[in-house]
Design a protein around this motif. Structure first.
Motif, PDB file in Angstrom:
ATOM      1  N   MET A  56       0.833  -1.202   0.000  1.00 52.33           N
ATOM      2  CA  MET A  56       0.000   0.000   0.000  1.00 52.33           C
ATOM      3  C   MET A  56       0.874   1.261   0.000  1.00 52.33           C
ATOM      4  SD  MET A  56      -2.364   1.355   3.002  1.00 52.33           S
ATOM      5  CE  MET A  56      -3.021  -0.203   3.572  1.00 52.33           C
ATOM      6  N   GLU A  57       1.586   1.436  -1.046  1.00 46.42           N
ATOM      7  CA  GLU A  57       2.388   2.651  -1.195  1.00 46.42           C
ATOM      8  C   GLU A  57       1.452   3.804  -1.494  1.00 46.42           C
ATOM      9  OE1 GLU A  57       6.057   4.660  -1.615  1.00 46.42           O
ATOM     10  OE2 GLU A  57       5.789   2.543  -1.158  1.00 46.42           O
ATOM     11  N   PHE A  58       1.718   4.991  -0.929  1.00 45.30           N
ATOM     12  CA  PHE A  58       0.866   6.116  -1.308  1.00 45.30           C
ATOM     13  C   PHE A  58       1.466   6.767  -2.544  1.00 45.30           C
ATOM     14  CE2 PHE A  58      -1.318  10.118  -1.266  1.00 45.30           C
ATOM     15  CZ  PHE A  58      -2.579   9.741  -0.854  1.00 45.30           C
ATOM     16  N   HIS A  59       0.830   6.497  -3.693  1.00 49.00           N
ATOM     17  CA  HIS A  59       1.442   6.867  -4.958  1.00 49.00           C
ATOM     18  C   HIS A  59       1.310   8.339  -5.299  1.00 49.00           C
ATOM     19  CE1 HIS A  59       1.875   2.576  -6.050  1.00 49.00           C
ATOM     20  NE2 HIS A  59       0.827   2.453  -5.286  1.00 49.00           N
ATOM     21  N   ALA A  60       0.364   9.030  -4.655  1.00 46.00           N
ATOM     22  CA  ALA A  60       0.045  10.386  -5.103  1.00 46.00           C
ATOM     23  C   ALA A  60       1.243  11.305  -5.065  1.00 46.00           C
ATOM     24  CB  ALA A  60      -1.061  10.970  -4.249  1.00 46.00           C
ATOM     25  N   LEU A  61       2.200  10.988  -4.192  1.00 49.76           N
ATOM     26  CA  LEU A  61       3.324  11.896  -4.055  1.00 49.76           C
ATOM     27  C   LEU A  61       4.276  11.831  -5.237  1.00 49.76           C
ATOM     28  CD1 LEU A  61       4.059  11.597  -0.260  1.00 49.76           C
ATOM     29  CD2 LEU A  61       2.803  13.344  -1.466  1.00 49.76           C
ATOM     30  N   VAL A 113       3.768   3.596  14.384  1.00 48.31           N
ATOM     31  CA  VAL A 113       3.512   3.390  12.955  1.00 48.31           C
ATOM     32  C   VAL A 113       4.686   3.913  12.135  1.00 48.31           C
ATOM     33  CG1 VAL A 113       1.902   3.835  11.070  1.00 48.31           C
ATOM     34  CG2 VAL A 113       1.050   3.670  13.387  1.00 48.31           C
ATOM     35  N   ALA A 114       5.203   5.072  12.558  1.00 53.17           N
ATOM     36  CA  ALA A 114       6.295   5.682  11.792  1.00 53.17           C
ATOM     37  C   ALA A 114       7.546   4.812  11.847  1.00 53.17           C
ATOM     38  CB  ALA A 114       6.600   7.075  12.345  1.00 53.17           C
ATOM     39  N   TYR A 115       7.805   4.236  13.001  1.00 51.93           N
ATOM     40  CA  TYR A 115       9.034   3.467  13.142  1.00 51.93           C
ATOM     41  C   TYR A 115       8.931   2.120  12.424  1.00 51.93           C
ATOM     42  CZ  TYR A 115      13.432   1.970  15.086  1.00 51.93           C
ATOM     43  OH  TYR A 115      14.727   1.566  15.206  1.00 51.93           O
ATOM     44  N   GLU A 116       7.755   1.514  12.513  1.00 56.36           N
ATOM     45  CA  GLU A 116       7.592   0.217  11.846  1.00 56.36           C
ATOM     46  C   GLU A 116       7.585   0.342  10.326  1.00 56.36           C
ATOM     47  OE1 GLU A 116       5.503  -3.021  14.656  1.00 56.36           O
ATOM     48  OE2 GLU A 116       4.218  -1.979  13.261  1.00 56.36           O
ATOM     49  N   ARG A 117       7.177   1.521   9.852  1.00 53.43           N
ATOM     50  CA  ARG A 117       7.154   1.788   8.419  1.00 53.43           C
ATOM     51  C   ARG A 117       6.421   0.718   7.624  1.00 53.43           C
ATOM     52  NH1 ARG A 117      10.555   5.667   6.515  1.00 53.43           N
ATOM     53  NH2 ARG A 117      11.515   6.781   8.217  1.00 53.43           N
ATOM     54  N   GLU A 118       5.311   0.299   8.181  1.00 56.16           N
ATOM     55  CA  GLU A 118       4.514  -0.650   7.420  1.00 56.16           C
ATOM     56  C   GLU A 118       3.718   0.120   6.387  1.00 56.16           C
ATOM     57  OE1 GLU A 118       2.499  -3.937   9.158  1.00 56.16           O
ATOM     58  OE2 GLU A 118       3.664  -3.772  10.986  1.00 56.16           O
ATOM     59  N   GLU A 119       2.879  -0.624   5.696  1.00 57.55           N
ATOM     60  CA  GLU A 119       2.147  -0.026   4.577  1.00 57.55           C
ATOM     61  C   GLU A 119       1.458   1.279   4.937  1.00 57.55           C
ATOM     62  OE1 GLU A 119       0.575  -3.913   2.252  1.00 57.55           O
ATOM     63  OE2 GLU A 119      -0.468  -3.339   4.085  1.00 57.55           O
ATOM     64  N   GLU A 120       0.742   1.262   6.088  1.00 58.63           N
ATOM     65  CA  GLU A 120      -0.098   2.417   6.374  1.00 58.63           C
ATOM     66  C   GLU A 120       0.709   3.692   6.587  1.00 58.63           C
ATOM     67  OE1 GLU A 120       0.141  -0.270   8.265  1.00 58.63           O
ATOM     68  OE2 GLU A 120      -0.272   0.111  10.385  1.00 58.63           O
ATOM     69  N   ILE A 157      -0.140   7.673   5.883  1.00 59.49           N
ATOM     70  CA  ILE A 157      -0.205   8.634   6.984  1.00 59.49           C
ATOM     71  C   ILE A 157       0.843   9.737   6.795  1.00 59.49           C
ATOM     72  CG2 ILE A 157       0.132   8.890   9.476  1.00 59.49           C
ATOM     73  CD1 ILE A 157      -1.087   6.085   9.771  1.00 59.49           C
ATOM     74  N   ARG A 158       2.023   9.347   6.355  1.00 58.97           N
ATOM     75  CA  ARG A 158       3.067  10.359   6.160  1.00 58.97           C
ATOM     76  C   ARG A 158       2.650  11.358   5.085  1.00 58.97           C
ATOM     77  NH1 ARG A 158       8.773   8.501   4.007  1.00 58.97           N
ATOM     78  NH2 ARG A 158       7.390   7.963   2.304  1.00 58.97           N
ATOM     79  N   ALA A 159       2.089  10.821   4.015  1.00 58.99           N
ATOM     80  CA  ALA A 159       1.641  11.710   2.938  1.00 58.99           C
ATOM     81  C   ALA A 159       0.556  12.655   3.451  1.00 58.99           C
ATOM     82  CB  ALA A 159       1.121  10.875   1.772  1.00 58.99           C
ATOM     83  N   LEU A 160      -0.325  12.116   4.266  1.00 62.47           N
ATOM     84  CA  LEU A 160      -1.439  12.906   4.780  1.00 62.47           C
ATOM     85  C   LEU A 160      -0.924  14.023   5.695  1.00 62.47           C
ATOM     86  CD1 LEU A 160      -4.557  12.862   4.854  1.00 62.47           C
ATOM     87  CD2 LEU A 160      -4.397  11.489   6.915  1.00 62.47           C
ATOM     88  N   LEU A 161      -0.036  13.665   6.606  1.00 67.27           N
ATOM     89  CA  LEU A 161       0.442  14.643   7.584  1.00 67.27           C
ATOM     90  C   LEU A 161       1.331  15.703   6.947  1.00 67.27           C
ATOM     91  CD1 LEU A 161       1.250  12.436  10.703  1.00 67.27           C
ATOM     92  CD2 LEU A 161      -0.835  13.670  10.138  1.00 67.27           C
ATOM     93  N   SER A 162       2.009  15.321   5.884  1.00 66.08           N
ATOM     94  CA  SER A 162       2.924  16.298   5.295  1.00 66.08           C
ATOM     95  C   SER A 162       2.230  17.178   4.265  1.00 66.08           C
ATOM     96  CB  SER A 162       4.124  15.589   4.668  1.00 66.08           C
ATOM     97  OG  SER A 162       3.667  14.710   3.673  1.00 66.08           O
ATOM     98  N   THR A 163       0.980  16.900   3.959  1.00 66.42           N
ATOM     99  CA  THR A 163       0.287  17.747   2.974  1.00 66.42           C
ATOM    100  C   THR A 163      -1.031  18.263   3.546  1.00 66.42           C
ATOM    101  OG1 THR A 163      -0.679  15.769   2.000  1.00 66.42           O
ATOM    102  CG2 THR A 163       1.315  16.621   0.952  1.00 66.42           C
ATOM    103  N   GLN A 164      -2.058  17.445   3.448  1.00 69.93           N
ATOM    104  CA  GLN A 164      -3.412  17.894   3.774  1.00 69.93           C
ATOM    105  C   GLN A 164      -3.570  18.340   5.232  1.00 69.93           C
ATOM    106  OE1 GLN A 164      -3.759  17.799   0.535  1.00 69.93           O
ATOM    107  NE2 GLN A 164      -5.932  17.309   0.680  1.00 69.93           N
TER     108      GLN A 164
END
Ligand code: SF4
Ligand code: SF4
Lengths: 396, 301
Positions: free
Chosen positions: A1-6, A258-265, A269-276
């Motif tokens: 589940m890569e967030f491709h939008a970036l 979540v950030a440390y485990e760097r799993e799919e989600e 979440i990173r994309a969401l927090l760094s943009t929207q």
């Protein structure tokens, strides 16, 4: 589940274009949280005998009741079929996390209503005897026909209040932990799906309850030219600081995990927090709503040197900041969780509506309603504690 | 070259034509191309096992569902197939499946128009749609919708043919999850499983809370603008009950959508499932979809 939008061109699923849950669903946990939080403050006095909180103990239960009376309003405004709302309690589905709300809420409100009645019974009975005209009728009705209070009855009332508050604590915790579960149990949404959600919701609920009480207390004191009780404000500040710290720690544990485990989600979440959510999460929720009050609250909470006026002003400012924090947190969860498509390839816009049934204006009315009710309740009931001399042995 | 005339993923297309386990080769990386019969047999064995597992789950699931009041189809539901045997006991319920062959889809969008008309789907909302994936030589992947989906901006990307590595279409519709999150979360039994295992919305009961829309991991559900209740693809249940094919299947000119009984080993879908490796969307979520795909790539979410 890569967030491709970036890195790729955005793509959202067709039905994801319009978020289904509006600002009303932001208000629902916001108000419910204050209901639970305000009640917890009252139990600090009624169950845990924290004497310093005596000035706000009655205000706390009444505030909780007024907020609780409006807690379902945003839900009704949100439902596309509000006339069928009672289906939730008439034909509830046992597998649905949402179906329990009606029962948990009703149980909690019942406990709260009896609690309030018992706490104010001496005052109601007294006014039923002294009031004149229509008011007399109102108080007699409120007294449910019981117009006398013996010392023994007062003692029984006190014990009942104690017992009901004891029942009320888990009920309030379930009420709001449950609201967190509604979101945490949605595996389709990586921003919601975490077992920490109920805990985070619960602690932030208590935080918002304490903050709203602090603000109300300071405001009401100022309006009636009363000097706020220094010990009470100090005690509320300490509680607020402690629960805010807990809430922030729980939220941080969740996101860091979540950030440390760097799993799919995490990609989502990173994309969401760094943009929207960059402003509403990082700036509002973390910096302005969490770090700032955590740094400021020790002044009114622990310092003995500063002047009372200054300490109370800081406490008031912190209460506002914390209320902003919790509102931002609800927004970030509810709206933030709908700002990306389940394609994980693109963001969605949340159109802020002003005048609709679920618009900002309606939201402002919903938020104002509990305060109007509280004003009404204050005309009817003495929310300030009776002076020590006039107390007849009943600790209410 | 027009928008939707881009070459379809060559390996998949060629392999499918030759009857090889195409998706398996391209995604599994066997690469030899000569594994035909052995793999087909293994696949067939696996599929049979899968099928038996699914069949057992479904039968037990359907049996347990009928025990729950309110979960079964209500009186207001469409008539069930006539009882079989002695005329008293209902016949074993048929079980249906849906197969999407992405190697056959040409993005014609006929299915989308047919669905919109058949089910009166409001403009701006979709029970089904077709995604176009364009893989560029520089590694980028672009996804958009074929114009028939009915969205402004869909199908507007005009890729230069020389930049494109491969492109393919992926139709989306309800996965009819056996363990459907939409069904689980509905507070009022308005999301129900038909006795045949098809997930339906009871429009008379739905309170319009939108919880099911949030819970569906595939973005299939929506709050219907016209009716004010939840809506979703139901594999054209009303047609299926009349022994007709879903409207989209009937409209597809290439046979990319295959619908049929998976409890009948002679049906086309059963034969295809037994011979071609298939995948489901977002398998890790454990929703157990009945809609299966041929030639699903990692990019498809
Ligand atoms: S795809 Fe979505 S709507 Fe269809 S059954 Fe699964 S969860 Fe429900
Ligand atoms: S929108 Fe309707 S079908 Fe969906 S969960 Fe709510 S009541 Fe159930």
């Amino acid at each position: 589940m890569e967030f491709h939008a970036l890195h790729d061109a955005p793509f959202i699923f067709p039905n994801d274009a319009h978020p289904v849950w509006s600002i009303m669903i932001v208000l629902y946990p916001y108000i419910t949280g204050m209901v639970a939080g305000a009640f917890v403050v009252s139990t600090m006095y009624h169950v845990f005998h924290r004497e310093a909180l005596r000035p706000v103990a009655r205000l706390a239960v009444v505030t909780s009741l007024c907020l609780g009376a409006c807690a379902t309003l945003p839900l009704l405004l949100h439902l596309h079929q509000p006339l069928r709302a009672l289906n939730v309690v008439v034909t509830p589905s046992p597998t649905s996390a949402m179906a329990g709300f009606g029962f948990i809420y009703s149980f909690y409100m019942l406990v709260l209503l009896i609690d309030v009645w018992l706490i104010f019974r001496p005052a109601i009975v007294e006014r039923a005897g002294t009031a004149t005209g229509a008011w007399r009728g109102v108080y007699r009705a409120l007294a449910l026909g019981v117009v006398e209070i013996t010392p023994r009855a007062a003692e029984i009332d006190r014990r009942l209040v104690y017992a009901l508050s004891m029942i009320g604590i888990p009920a309030a915790c379930v009420l709001h932990g449950y609201v967190g579960f509604l979101f945490g149990a949605i595996k389709a949404n990586p921003w919601w799906s975490t077992s920490m959600m109920p805990v985070i919701f619960l602690t932030s609920a208590i935080v918002s309850g304490i903050a709203v009480l602090m603000l109300l207390y300071l405001f009401l004191c100022q309006r009636s030219d009363m000097e706020p009780d220094a010990e009470c404000v100090r005690s509320l500040s300490r509680l607020l600081w402690m629960f805010l710290l807990l809430a922030v720690v729980f939220e941080a544990i969740d996101i860091l995990h979540v950030a440390y485990e760097r799993e799919e989600e995490w990609h989502v979440i990173r994309a969401l927090l760094s943009t929207q959510l960059r402003f509403s999460y990082l700036t509002l929720q973390i910096v302005i709503g969490s770090i700032l009050p955590l740094l400021l609250l020790p002044l009114p909470a622990f310092s003995g040197r500063l002047g009372a006026g200054f300490r109370h002003s800081i406490a008031g400012v912190c209460a506002v900041l914390v209320l902003v924090q919790v509102a931002a947190m609800r927004w970030n969860v509810v709206v933030g969780g709908q700002l990306f498509s389940k394609s994980f390839r693109g963001f969605v816009e949340y159109p802020v509506d002003w005048f609709g049934r679920e618009g900002l204006l309606a939201a402002a009315v919903v938020l104002a309603m509990p305060m109007v009710l509280l004003w009404g309740a204050m005309q009817l009931l003495p929310v300030w504690p009776p002076s020590l001399e006039s107390e007849s042995g009943a600790k209410t | 070259m027009s928008l939707f005339e881009l070459p379809i993923l060559p390996t998949l297309g060629a392999a499918a034509a030759g009857g090889c386990a195409s998706g398996g080769c391209s995604s599994g990386g066997c690469g030899t191309g000569g594994c035909g019969s052995a793999q087909a047999e293994r696949t067939s064995e696996n599929s049979r096992r899968e099928f038996l597992k699914t069949a057992t789950t479904l039968t037990l699931g359907a049996m347990s569902l009928t025990l729950l009041p309110g979960v079964t189809a209500g009186d207001d539901m469409l008539p069930l197939p006539p009882p079989g045997g002695d005329g008293h006991a209902p016949a074993a319920k048929p079980m249906y499946g849906f197969l999407i062959d992405t190697t056959k889809c040409i993005g014609a969008g006929k299915c989308l128009t047919a669905c919109r008309v058949e089910n009166s789907v409001p403009e701006g909302q979709s029970r089904t749609w077709v995604e176009r994936y364009v893989h560029y030589k520089d590694g980028r992947v672009e996804v958009d919708l074929v114009p028939e989906t009915g969205y402004a901006g869909s199908g507007e990307v005009q890729p230069a043919a020389e930049d494109v590595l491969r492109a393919y279409f992926v139709p989306k519709l309800c996965n009819q999850c056996v363990d459907a999150p939409c069904n689980q979360v509905c507070p009022v039994h308005a999301s129900i499983k038909s006795p045949e295992g098809i997930e339906l919305v009871d429009t008379e009961r739905c309170i319009g809370c939108g919880y099911c829309v949030q819970a569906c991991p595939y973005g299939i559900r929506f709050m219907n603008h016209d009716t004010g209740v939840a809506d979703k693809c139901n594999w054209c249940y009303h047609r299926v009950m009349r022994n007709e094919q879903p409207a989209c299947v009937e409209a597809c000119p290439t046979g990319a959508r295959v619908f049929g009984r998976i409890d009948d080993p002679d049906s086309e879908i059963s034969r295809r499932l037994a011979t071609v490796p298939t995948n489901v969307l977002k398998q890790h979520l454990g929703t157990l979809p009945l809609t299966r795909y041929v030639g699903l790539t990692d990019e498809v979410t």
